[in-house]
Motif scaffolding. Sequence first.
Motif, PDB file in Angstrom:
ATOM      1  N   GLU A   8       0.811  -1.228   0.000  1.00 24.05           N
ATOM      2  CA  GLU A   8       0.000   0.000   0.000  1.00 24.05           C
ATOM      3  C   GLU A   8       0.840   1.273   0.000  1.00 24.05           C
ATOM      4  O   GLU A   8       0.329   2.350   0.307  1.00 24.05           O
ATOM      5  N   VAL A   9       2.123   1.147  -0.340  1.00 18.27           N
ATOM      6  CA  VAL A   9       3.017   2.300  -0.310  1.00 18.27           C
ATOM      7  C   VAL A   9       3.773   2.384  -1.626  1.00 18.27           C
ATOM      8  O   VAL A   9       4.215   1.368  -2.161  1.00 18.27           O
ATOM      9  N   ARG A  10       3.917   3.585  -2.143  1.00 13.56           N
ATOM     10  CA  ARG A  10       4.748   3.850  -3.323  1.00 13.56           C
ATOM     11  C   ARG A  10       5.936   4.687  -2.885  1.00 13.56           C
ATOM     12  O   ARG A  10       5.831   5.489  -1.964  1.00 13.56           O
ATOM     13  N   HIS A  11       7.032   4.501  -3.560  1.00 14.57           N
ATOM     14  CA  HIS A  11       8.221   5.309  -3.309  1.00 14.57           C
ATOM     15  C   HIS A  11       8.282   6.396  -4.367  1.00 14.57           C
ATOM     16  O   HIS A  11       8.131   6.113  -5.564  1.00 14.57           O
ATOM     17  N   ARG A  12       8.476   7.623  -3.922  1.00 13.34           N
ATOM     18  CA  ARG A  12       8.609   8.751  -4.847  1.00 13.34           C
ATOM     19  C   ARG A  12       9.883   9.505  -4.504  1.00 13.34           C
ATOM     20  O   ARG A  12      10.345   9.466  -3.369  1.00 13.34           O
ATOM     21  N   MET A  13      10.423  10.195  -5.482  1.00 10.64           N
ATOM     22  CA  MET A  13      11.606  11.005  -5.217  1.00 10.64           C
ATOM     23  C   MET A  13      11.242  12.106  -4.238  1.00 10.64           C
ATOM     24  O   MET A  13      10.229  12.779  -4.399  1.00 10.64           O
ATOM     25  N   GLY A  14      12.060  12.246  -3.218  1.00 12.62           N
ATOM     26  CA  GLY A  14      11.853  13.296  -2.230  1.00 12.62           C
ATOM     27  C   GLY A  14      12.651  14.534  -2.596  1.00 12.62           C
ATOM     28  O   GLY A  14      13.401  14.543  -3.580  1.00 12.62           O
ATOM     29  N   PRO A  15      12.504  15.592  -1.820  1.00 14.01           N
ATOM     30  CA  PRO A  15      13.187  16.851  -2.133  1.00 14.01           C
ATOM     31  C   PRO A  15      14.709  16.732  -2.084  1.00 14.01           C
ATOM     32  O   PRO A  15      15.400  17.516  -2.722  1.00 14.01           O
ATOM     33  N   PRO A  61      18.023   7.133 -16.960  1.00 13.02           N
ATOM     34  CA  PRO A  61      16.982   6.205 -17.429  1.00 13.02           C
ATOM     35  C   PRO A  61      16.617   5.117 -16.419  1.00 13.02           C
ATOM     36  O   PRO A  61      15.438   4.805 -16.245  1.00 13.02           O
ATOM     37  N   ASP A  62      17.599   4.533 -15.713  1.00 11.90           N
ATOM     38  CA  ASP A  62      17.278   3.475 -14.758  1.00 11.90           C
ATOM     39  C   ASP A  62      16.484   4.023 -13.579  1.00 11.90           C
ATOM     40  O   ASP A  62      15.583   3.359 -13.059  1.00 11.90           O
ATOM     41  N   VAL A  63      16.776   5.252 -13.160  1.00 14.43           N
ATOM     42  CA  VAL A  63      16.050   5.872 -12.048  1.00 14.43           C
ATOM     43  C   VAL A  63      14.634   6.229 -12.488  1.00 14.43           C
ATOM     44  O   VAL A  63      13.665   5.978 -11.771  1.00 14.43           O
ATOM     45  N   VAL A  64      14.510   6.806 -13.680  1.00 20.06           N
ATOM     46  CA  VAL A  64      13.192   7.147 -14.210  1.00 20.06           C
ATOM     47  C   VAL A  64      12.332   5.889 -14.292  1.00 20.06           C
ATOM     48  O   VAL A  64      11.171   5.893 -13.879  1.00 20.06           O
ATOM     49  N   ARG A  65      12.919   4.780 -14.790  1.00 21.34           N
ATOM     50  CA  ARG A  65      12.172   3.512 -14.880  1.00 21.34           C
ATOM     51  C   ARG A  65      11.756   3.017 -13.500  1.00 21.34           C
ATOM     52  O   ARG A  65      10.633   2.553 -13.313  1.00 21.34           O
ATOM     53  N   ARG A  66      12.654   3.119 -12.527  1.00 22.11           N
ATOM     54  CA  ARG A  66      12.343   2.635 -11.175  1.00 22.11           C
ATOM     55  C   ARG A  66      11.131   3.350 -10.603  1.00 22.11           C
ATOM     56  O   ARG A  66      10.204   2.724 -10.102  1.00 22.11           O
ATOM     57  N   PHE A  67      11.125   4.670 -10.688  1.00 22.00           N
ATOM     58  CA  PHE A  67      10.020   5.417 -10.095  1.00 22.00           C
ATOM     59  C   PHE A  67       8.774   5.372 -10.975  1.00 22.00           C
ATOM     60  O   PHE A  67       7.667   5.402 -10.449  1.00 22.00           O
ATOM     61  N   ALA A  68       8.936   5.252 -12.272  1.00 19.80           N
ATOM     62  CA  ALA A  68       7.778   5.098 -13.156  1.00 19.80           C
ATOM     63  C   ALA A  68       7.101   3.762 -12.884  1.00 19.80           C
ATOM     64  O   ALA A  68       5.874   3.670 -12.871  1.00 19.80           O
TER      65      ALA A  68
END
Length: 176
Positions: A140-147, A157-164
């Motif tokens: 029930e939790v998503r990881h998003r980039m923090g400040p 690209p690998d980071v964008v894919r991870r969070f996408a």
Amino acid sequence: MRRTSFAHWPCSVARTMDLLGDWWTPLVLRESFYGIRRFDEFQQALGIARNTLVDRLRRLVDEGLLEKVPYQTEPVRHDYVLTEKGRDFWQVLAAMMTWGDRWLADEAGPPITLHHDACGHDTHAEVVCAHCKEPLTAAEVRHRMGPGYPPKLATRPDVVRRFAAQETSAGSGTAP
């Protein structure tokens, strides 16, 4: 062989593991919560080599989790006292204990029980949402980039894919 440093990784888990470094460090902190303050007491309680204990105590002092407070002048001797940062680590130990109690305790049950003095009940640690107080689960939790996520890494690209992947598979519980 030199150890890889995770101190500057954009991940609080990696940074925490960098600080801990090995299995002795959390055990030294655990003993601090049991009231151990003196070098010889740590050594006796843990059965740890003196040089290893010197290194772990020095690191915990340098990192601000413990403070050296002199209790004797001839020769100089110190108590190792938890700081606010150190006391805040109790939550990590309690979460580890809960996991260990569930997955590693033998048939007799957990070796230690937490008792909450405020309500008078035995308990265990739970990770809950700071907003709604409901239990947090990976599903029930998503990881998003923090400040504090480094801008130069945010476009890799690998980071964008991870969070996408987190956005499209919300609730899968598969991301760390």
